[in-house]
Write an enzyme that holds these catalytic residues in place. Structure first.
Site, short mmCIF file in Angstrom:
data_model
loop_
_atom_site.label_atom_id
_atom_site.label_comp_id
_atom_site.label_asym_id
_atom_site.label_seq_id
_atom_site.Cartn_x
_atom_site.Cartn_y
_atom_site.Cartn_z
CE1 TYR A 1 -3.76 2.47 0.88
CE2 TYR A 1 -1.96 3.59 2.01
CZ TYR A 1 -3.24 3.60 1.48
OH TYR A 1 -3.98 4.76 1.53
CD GLU B 1 -5.83 4.42 -1.40
OE1 GLU B 1 -6.01 4.66 -0.21
OE2 GLU B 1 -6.74 3.98 -2.14
#
Ligand code: GDP
Ligand code: MN
Length: 385
Positions: A108, A196
């Protein structure tokens, strides 16, 4: 402002951040053709303004172009419901078809604005993928954070610290450092409030690749990027929100039955709190801002009445810049135009308040006026029974 994954990936690509080969399709035939181009085996990804698509069936690996076409038929026109969409879901109007990738590890990685320090904050975890929320809840120590000093910018040693924390070494670690620096540059230059990549993967072949991408632009910076509004997909927005933005009003949809018209974001929050306190459930709120005209108030009122969930309207306005008689005229004009018979409670205070109240009392509408916020909330809840 939100954009789709495929648009976010085009931007990543422009900043030398590797993404899978892909094509956007608007029909299931285009999905089939794109799947052929990818060699048959590919990933079909519904494009909506929300994440959590994987678990909702919006991201699927297929093995043949015909299978891709079938899935395209099923997804187009469907409303995809994920934990981020709300119960009504979002319509699928575009599908991204990408080459399938053999994944070895999933990370992530994001950069977002930290409102406490007023700085960009880099967030990374070696346990990325669809369970990231769960990782954050259960093992917050596995989430690495770093705030960036706006004067020095993101330094290579900081990016390296993050890459090392992800467990990378050697050449791929250096690739990751460069990727993080590029991501920071993108974030700044494009005025993002969020970038993101989840997951950022290492492929079985040993390459770093951004498999998913989400970008939010800072609405306050839209004036610096005249090309952004053209990127909007209106099918993903609430039609009432679109109308509201045309009149420079901010409209937020909620789940209850009471429409709320207020002036100012702070007063909006207070209004929702007090309504809840008295057992009312707001259906939405519409902020008319300071110094609104009679026409603007009328438009705002009409927008609230178009929300089918609205069974009553609570107006809470502190006049000061705005005159209460102007507000009253706006309400009467809008309510008469659409033959509104719904219960309305108006709490206003400030200049010309008596004139405003008299106008409402003589309007023939199903309206009560209130002197305080609590009194108003109690009245509208009582009127709805
Ligand atoms: P999200 O659920 O909306 O975040 O959508 P993602 O684009 O992140 O896709 C969900 C998951 O599907 C990813 O976390 C990956 O694990 C998986 N996935 C996506 N593309 C591929 C692919 O090409 N190959 C493999 N093996 N998995 C993929
Ligand atoms: Mn994802």
């Amino acid at each position: 402002m939100n954009i789709h994954e495929y648009q976010a990936k085009e931007i990543l690509n422009a900043y030398d951040i590797p993404v899978p080969r892909g094509r956007v399709a608007l029909t299931s035939d285009q999905v089939e053709r794109a799947a052929k181009m990818m060699g048959g085996r590919c990933v079909v990804k519904a494009q909506i303004y929300a994440g959590g698509r994987g678990k909702a069936g919006g991201v699927q690996l297929v093995h043949h172009p015909e299978q891709a076409q079938e899935l395209g038929k099923e997804l187009f026109g469907r409303r995809l419901v994920t934990p981020q969409t709300g119960p009504e879901g979002l319509k699928v109007r575009r599908i991204l078809v990408e080459e399938a990738v053999e994944i070895s590890r999933e990370f992530y990685l994001s950069i977002t604005l930290d409102r406490n320090s007023s700085r960009y904050c880099l967030i990374a975890s070696a346990e990325g993928g669809v369970e990231i929320e769960e990782v954050a809840r259960r093992s917050p120590e596995k989430i690495h954070k770093l705030t960036v000093d706006p004067f020095t910018g993101l330094r290579p040693f900081q990016a390296r610290k993050i890459a090392l924390a992800l467990g990378l070494a050697g050449g791929i670690c250096e690739d990751c450092v460069q990727l993080i620096l590029n991501l920071y540059k993108l974030c700044q230059e494009k005025d993002c409030s969020l970038v993101e990549i989840n997951p950022l993967v290492v492929t079985k072949a040993g390459w770093l690749l951004a498999m998913d991408a989400k970008i939010n632009f800072d609405d306050n910076a839209l004036f610096r990027h005249l090309e952004y509004p053209d990127m909007l997909d209106y099918s993903q927005l609430d039609p009432l929100e679109i109308t509201a933005s045309k009149f420079d009003l901010s409209y937020i949809k909620l789940q209850g039955s009471i429409g709320c018209m207020v002036n100012g974001a702070g007063l909006a929050m207070a209004t929702l709190d007090v309504l809840k306190e008295f057992g009312g459930e707001p259906a939405n709120f519409l902020d008319v801002g300071g110094g609104a005209t009679r026409e603007k108030v009328a438009e705002a009122f009409k927008i609230i009445l178009q929300d089918p969930d609205v069974r009553g309207v609570f107006v809470n306005i502190f006049g000061g810049i705005m005159r209460c008689d102007v507000i009253a005229h706006g309400i009467i004009e809008a309510a008469s135009e659409v033959n509104c018979t719904l219960p309305i409670v108006v709490r206003m205070d400030g200049s010309q308040v008596e004139e405003g109240k008299q106008l409402l009392a003589g309007s023939g509408l199903n309206v009560q006026t209130a002197d305080s916020l609590g009194d108003g909330a109690a009245r509208i809840v009582a009127m709805l029974g």
